[in-house]
Design a protein around this motif. Structure first.
Motif, PDB file in Angstrom:
ATOM      1  N   LEU A  57       0.786  -1.112  -0.075  1.00  0.00           N
ATOM      2  CA  LEU A  57      -0.053   0.094   0.018  1.00  0.00           C
ATOM      3  C   LEU A  57       0.935   1.119   0.027  1.00  0.00           C
ATOM      4  O   LEU A  57       1.454   1.406   0.883  1.00  0.00           O
ATOM      5  CB  LEU A  57      -0.984  -0.086   1.322  1.00  0.00           C
ATOM      6  CG  LEU A  57      -2.161  -0.978   1.077  1.00  0.00           C
ATOM      7  CD1 LEU A  57      -2.613  -0.936   2.544  1.00  0.00           C
ATOM      8  CD2 LEU A  57      -3.140  -0.007   0.293  1.00  0.00           C
ATOM      9  N   THR A  58       0.919   2.096  -1.307  1.00  0.00           N
ATOM     10  CA  THR A  58       1.587   3.287  -1.337  1.00  0.00           C
ATOM     11  C   THR A  58       0.742   4.375  -1.944  1.00  0.00           C
ATOM     12  O   THR A  58       1.136   4.704  -3.004  1.00  0.00           O
ATOM     13  CB  THR A  58       2.752   3.181  -2.155  1.00  0.00           C
ATOM     14  OG1 THR A  58       2.792   2.807  -3.442  1.00  0.00           O
ATOM     15  CG2 THR A  58       3.927   1.889  -1.343  1.00  0.00           C
ATOM     16  N   PRO A  59      -0.651   4.419  -1.158  1.00  0.00           N
ATOM     17  CA  PRO A  59      -1.498   5.601  -2.390  1.00  0.00           C
ATOM     18  C   PRO A  59      -1.115   6.947  -2.125  1.00  0.00           C
ATOM     19  O   PRO A  59      -1.732   7.821  -2.782  1.00  0.00           O
ATOM     20  CB  PRO A  59      -2.748   5.120  -1.556  1.00  0.00           C
ATOM     21  CG  PRO A  59      -2.401   4.670  -0.271  1.00  0.00           C
ATOM     22  CD  PRO A  59      -1.134   3.963  -0.374  1.00  0.00           C
ATOM     23  N   GLY A  60      -0.009   7.235  -1.184  1.00  0.00           N
ATOM     24  CA  GLY A  60       0.239   8.519  -1.027  1.00  0.00           C
ATOM     25  C   GLY A  60      -0.668   9.320  -0.217  1.00  0.00           C
ATOM     26  O   GLY A  60      -1.217   8.716   0.719  1.00  0.00           O
ATOM     27  N   SER A  61      -0.660  10.694  -0.745  1.00  0.00           N
ATOM     28  CA  SER A  61      -1.528  11.619   0.190  1.00  0.00           C
ATOM     29  C   SER A  61      -2.353  12.898  -0.644  1.00  0.00           C
ATOM     30  O   SER A  61      -1.974  12.653  -1.568  1.00  0.00           O
ATOM     31  CB  SER A  61      -0.367  12.504   1.317  1.00  0.00           C
ATOM     32  OG  SER A  61       0.643  12.981   0.564  1.00  0.00           O
ATOM     33  N   VAL A  62      -3.046  13.167   0.074  1.00  0.00           N
ATOM     34  CA  VAL A  62      -3.905  14.481  -0.681  1.00  0.00           C
ATOM     35  C   VAL A  62      -3.499  15.420   0.254  1.00  0.00           C
ATOM     36  O   VAL A  62      -3.049  15.662   1.290  1.00  0.00           O
ATOM     37  CB  VAL A  62      -5.224  14.057  -0.641  1.00  0.00           C
ATOM     38  CG1 VAL A  62      -5.706  12.944  -1.435  1.00  0.00           C
ATOM     39  CG2 VAL A  62      -5.725  13.855   0.620  1.00  0.00           C
ATOM     40  N   THR A  63      -4.015  16.652  -0.313  1.00  0.00           N
ATOM     41  CA  THR A  63      -3.835  17.916   0.490  1.00  0.00           C
ATOM     42  C   THR A  63      -4.720  17.973   1.583  1.00  0.00           C
ATOM     43  O   THR A  63      -5.920  17.907   1.416  1.00  0.00           O
ATOM     44  CB  THR A  63      -4.241  19.194  -0.665  1.00  0.00           C
ATOM     45  OG1 THR A  63      -3.195  19.257  -1.723  1.00  0.00           O
ATOM     46  CG2 THR A  63      -3.880  20.591   0.242  1.00  0.00           C
ATOM     47  N   ARG A  64      -4.094  18.523   2.877  1.00  0.00           N
ATOM     48  CA  ARG A  64      -4.995  18.533   3.945  1.00  0.00           C
ATOM     49  C   ARG A  64      -5.816  19.778   3.901  1.00  0.00           C
ATOM     50  O   ARG A  64      -5.458  20.883   3.578  1.00  0.00           O
ATOM     51  CB  ARG A  64      -4.076  18.464   5.206  1.00  0.00           C
ATOM     52  CG  ARG A  64      -5.118  18.591   6.531  1.00  0.00           C
ATOM     53  CD  ARG A  64      -4.074  18.809   7.540  1.00  0.00           C
ATOM     54  NE  ARG A  64      -3.444  17.499   7.702  1.00  0.00           N
ATOM     55  CZ  ARG A  64      -3.458  16.366   8.285  1.00  0.00           C
ATOM     56  NH1 ARG A  64      -4.869  16.378   8.765  1.00  0.00           N
ATOM     57  NH2 ARG A  64      -2.510  15.441   8.255  1.00  0.00           N
ATOM     58  N   THR A 124      -6.346  34.454  -6.240  1.00  0.00           N
ATOM     59  CA  THR A 124      -5.381  33.031  -6.658  1.00  0.00           C
ATOM     60  C   THR A 124      -4.845  32.986  -5.087  1.00  0.00           C
ATOM     61  O   THR A 124      -4.154  33.489  -4.166  1.00  0.00           O
ATOM     62  CB  THR A 124      -4.180  33.515  -7.257  1.00  0.00           C
ATOM     63  OG1 THR A 124      -4.276  33.933  -8.484  1.00  0.00           O
ATOM     64  CG2 THR A 124      -3.105  32.526  -7.397  1.00  0.00           C
ATOM     65  N   LEU A 125      -5.397  31.503  -4.602  1.00  0.00           N
ATOM     66  CA  LEU A 125      -5.015  31.092  -3.478  1.00  0.00           C
ATOM     67  C   LEU A 125      -4.458  29.624  -3.666  1.00  0.00           C
ATOM     68  O   LEU A 125      -5.036  28.801  -4.140  1.00  0.00           O
ATOM     69  CB  LEU A 125      -6.337  30.901  -2.533  1.00  0.00           C
ATOM     70  CG  LEU A 125      -6.143  30.150  -1.056  1.00  0.00           C
ATOM     71  CD1 LEU A 125      -5.012  31.062  -0.190  1.00  0.00           C
ATOM     72  CD2 LEU A 125      -7.365  30.280  -0.275  1.00  0.00           C
ATOM     73  N   ILE A 126      -3.108  29.548  -3.224  1.00  0.00           N
ATOM     74  CA  ILE A 126      -2.451  28.282  -3.386  1.00  0.00           C
ATOM     75  C   ILE A 126      -2.445  27.532  -1.974  1.00  0.00           C
ATOM     76  O   ILE A 126      -1.844  28.234  -1.244  1.00  0.00           O
ATOM     77  CB  ILE A 126      -1.160  28.491  -4.064  1.00  0.00           C
ATOM     78  CG1 ILE A 126      -1.303  28.986  -5.523  1.00  0.00           C
ATOM     79  CG2 ILE A 126      -0.479  26.872  -4.341  1.00  0.00           C
ATOM     80  CD1 ILE A 126      -0.015  29.474  -6.210  1.00  0.00           C
ATOM     81  N   TRP A 127      -3.070  26.398  -1.937  1.00  0.00           N
ATOM     82  CA  TRP A 127      -3.024  25.946  -0.426  1.00  0.00           C
ATOM     83  C   TRP A 127      -2.186  24.594  -0.329  1.00  0.00           C
ATOM     84  O   TRP A 127      -2.102  23.512  -1.000  1.00  0.00           O
ATOM     85  CB  TRP A 127      -4.547  25.383  -0.415  1.00  0.00           C
ATOM     86  CG  TRP A 127      -4.769  24.884   1.211  1.00  0.00           C
ATOM     87  CD1 TRP A 127      -4.643  23.528   1.784  1.00  0.00           C
ATOM     88  CD2 TRP A 127      -5.012  25.617   2.197  1.00  0.00           C
ATOM     89  NE1 TRP A 127      -5.235  23.599   3.070  1.00  0.00           N
ATOM     90  CE2 TRP A 127      -5.203  24.765   3.504  1.00  0.00           C
ATOM     91  CE3 TRP A 127      -5.551  26.998   2.409  1.00  0.00           C
ATOM     92  CZ2 TRP A 127      -5.590  25.305   4.674  1.00  0.00           C
ATOM     93  CZ3 TRP A 127      -5.816  27.486   3.663  1.00  0.00           C
ATOM     94  CH2 TRP A 127      -6.026  26.572   4.674  1.00  0.00           C
ATOM     95  N   THR A 128      -1.070  24.818   0.339  1.00  0.00           N
ATOM     96  CA  THR A 128      -0.110  23.771   0.704  1.00  0.00           C
ATOM     97  C   THR A 128      -0.010  23.441   2.271  1.00  0.00           C
ATOM     98  O   THR A 128       1.237  23.085   2.521  1.00  0.00           O
ATOM     99  CB  THR A 128       1.185  24.220   0.130  1.00  0.00           C
ATOM    100  OG1 THR A 128       1.817  25.174   1.035  1.00  0.00           O
ATOM    101  CG2 THR A 128       1.187  24.605  -1.398  1.00  0.00           C
ATOM    102  N   ALA A 129      -1.084  23.753   3.105  1.00  0.00           N
ATOM    103  CA  ALA A 129      -0.933  23.601   4.554  1.00  0.00           C
ATOM    104  C   ALA A 129      -1.018  22.306   4.915  1.00  0.00           C
ATOM    105  O   ALA A 129      -1.800  21.762   5.553  1.00  0.00           O
ATOM    106  CB  ALA A 129      -2.003  24.396   5.144  1.00  0.00           C
ATOM    107  N   GLY A 130      -0.003  21.567   4.631  1.00  0.00           N
ATOM    108  CA  GLY A 130      -0.090  19.866   4.918  1.00  0.00           C
ATOM    109  C   GLY A 130      -0.594  18.980   4.220  1.00  0.00           C
ATOM    110  O   GLY A 130      -1.378  19.304   3.161  1.00  0.00           O
ATOM    111  N   VAL A 131      -0.370  17.722   4.634  1.00  0.00           N
ATOM    112  CA  VAL A 131      -0.952  16.544   3.718  1.00  0.00           C
ATOM    113  C   VAL A 131      -1.728  15.635   4.632  1.00  0.00           C
ATOM    114  O   VAL A 131      -1.495  15.746   5.837  1.00  0.00           O
ATOM    115  CB  VAL A 131       0.030  15.698   2.981  1.00  0.00           C
ATOM    116  CG1 VAL A 131       0.746  16.866   1.985  1.00  0.00           C
ATOM    117  CG2 VAL A 131       1.110  15.328   3.852  1.00  0.00           C
ATOM    118  N   ALA A 132      -2.637  14.712   4.028  1.00  0.00           N
ATOM    119  CA  ALA A 132      -3.339  13.856   4.719  1.00  0.00           C
ATOM    120  C   ALA A 132      -3.382  12.561   4.104  1.00  0.00           C
ATOM    121  O   ALA A 132      -3.449  12.511   2.953  1.00  0.00           O
ATOM    122  CB  ALA A 132      -5.067  14.085   4.903  1.00  0.00           C
TER     123      ALA A 132
END
Length: 476
Positions: free
Chosen positions: A120-127, A271-279
């Motif tokens: 299982l290596t499905p990675g992450s999505v933007t939190r 323009t709002l670029i959201w990189t505030a962590g991953v889930a």
């Protein structure tokens, strides 16, 4: 050392099926290692991925700013893997009891893949957070499509500002907000700010002073993992370029043309670029296994307790950090994911061959942060570097981590060409009508509930065809 699990592969005389979910750093390295070590006919290898490439995530800010072409960071799977069958689709549910994975292929067809060993290596999505308007107006930097869209969008804002005779609209078009003071957010803000600074020189009617980039983070320090000295140095570099860094602040609400911060400031902005962590990927929730902050709890040998033949690694797994000890977990970095992929491959080989498994142990080799041009901050093996030496280390690390000579050559050539000739700031417009939200790009609602999962697997056992109504996976 632990003993191998009593899997169905060891109980059966048939060739074991090894199924890998995800073609990121962990999944790709695991597949590549297995291909090299497995004897012919010793096992069947299959890899599930909705894309036909491995995406080198750390260089997405370079794509978003046009320094690199998308092909530079998208390494074709079929160039790297020769013995592994690629299943073109996304895993949307896992039933560990039935040893089955439900896959929605890129053409919408639903199928079931059975396994003896599952990686299982499905990675992450933007939190995401429950912030009004965030789901409608924010975009992340997790996919190749997002990076390409961001570049087009930023150049479009310059064009619209130049075309507008309304000072208020011009101000809103030329103000940009990046949320997240980690590596992704800091590098994205740094590279895009350099993009607009260079591009505005081609717009005689625009005042460069109107362009404002904001980097916002709720933490009190920028990239605290770097330590105080390097974190302060990175902040100094950004602020001297004119980028506004706001720490201890977050976003309160978002509209189509406004970003309101928790300190009361209201920024006119499109323009709002959201990189505030991953889930972790939503796929993790379909297993019904124990989690730690959303990540699957795993043993030091990367196996999931209680699930026969299942290994989990990368962003989706809470892997114990045996080097640090205590309750420490390995950070979700590319460096750890790659090495976990190697470790998982060795343990699967050991299990297939009836040998003991080994725990994953790896000392972090350091951090690199590329701020564009000759500016960077790096901490290889604990040595603190800034400026050109840090940039040499950062780019050298990225070149070494790319998996093919073609990708390395293309990336190095792109860097050289951009440094010598600059950019033409072309707006292609090919994604102009594409919805641009976190959900649209990352397909976070494509996964099955427990009831849907059981129904699909039961239907397949009975020979019935069934396709739950979920969004199609993107072909990117």
């Amino acid at each position: 050392m632990t003993t191998p699990r009593n899997t169905s592969a060891s109980r059966s005389s048939s060739v074991p099926r090894i199924l890998i979910i995800g073609a990121g750093f962990a999944g790709m390295e695991c597949a590549h290692k297995l291909e090299k070590e497995l004897k012919p006919g010793e096992a069947v290898l299959r890899l599930i991925s909705p894309t036909a490439h491995q995406l080198y995530l750390p260089l997405l800010p370079h794509v978003a700013s046009g320094v690199l072409t998308p092909q530079s960071v998208a390494v074709p799977l079929r160039r790297m893997l020769r013995r592994t069958a690629i299943v073109p689709g996304g895993a949307i549910g896992v039933d560990p009891q039935a040893k089955a994975v439900v896959v929605r292929k890129i053409n919408g067809e639903v199928s079931v893949e059975h396994y003896d060993y599952l990686v299982l290596t499905p990675g992450s999505v933007t939190r995401q957070f429950d912030i009004p308007g965030l789901d409608k107006y924010a975009v992340g930097v997790k996919t190749l499509a997002e990076a390409a869209w961001i570049r087009d969008h930023v150049i479009t804002q310059l064009d619209l500002a130049a075309a507008s005779s309304d000072p208020a609209e011009r101000e809103a078009r030329l103000q940009f907000v990046v949320v997240g003071g980690g590596y992704a957010g800091t590098e994205t803000a740094a590279y895009l700010q350099r993009l607009t600074t260079a591009a505005v020189k081609r717009y005689p009617g625009l005042d460069p002073k109107l362009i404002k980039w904001h980097l916002v983070d709720v933490a009190p320090k920028l990239m605290p993992e770097l330590g105080e000295r390097l974190g302060d140095k990175a902040m100094d570099i950004l602020e001297r370029r004119g980028l506004h860094v706001s720490l201890g602040v977050s976003v309160a609400s978002v509209t189509e043309d406004t970003v309101t911060l928790t300190d009361g400031r209201e920024l006119p902005c499109h323009t709002l670029i959201w990189t505030a962590g991953v889930a972790p990927s939503p796929l993790v929730a379909t297993l019904g296994a124990e989690t730690n902050r959303g990540r699957l709890v795993v043993s030091p040998d990367l196996t999931v307790p209680g699930l026969d033949g299942v290994f989990a690694l990368g962003d989706a797994a809470a892997v114990p950090d045996l080097v640090k000890g205590g309750d420490a977990m390995c950070p979700p970095t590319a460096q750890h994911a790659m090495r976990q992929g190697w470790a998982a491959a060795r343990n699967i080989l050991a299990s297939v061959r009836g040998k003991p498994l080994a725990p994953y142990r790896h000392k972090d080799l350091g951090l690199v942060v590329d701020l564009g041009g000759i500016q960077a901050v790096s901490k290889p093996l604990g040595i603190q570097l800034t400026g050109l030496p840090a940039q040499v280390v950062a780019r050298g690390y990225h070149i070494g981590a790319l998996r093919t000579l073609t990708a390395r050559f293309r990336t190095a050539a792109n860097w050289t060409l951009n440094a010598v000739a600059g950019d033409d700031f072309v707006r292609t417009g090919f994604q102009r009508h594409r919805p641009a939200t976190l959900r649209d790009f990352e397909m976070t609602d494509a996964y099955l509930s427990a009831e849907e999962l059981q129904e699909v697997i039961a239907a397949r056992v009975d020979g019935r065809s069934m396709s739950p109504q979920k969004p199609e996976l993107p072909i990117t």
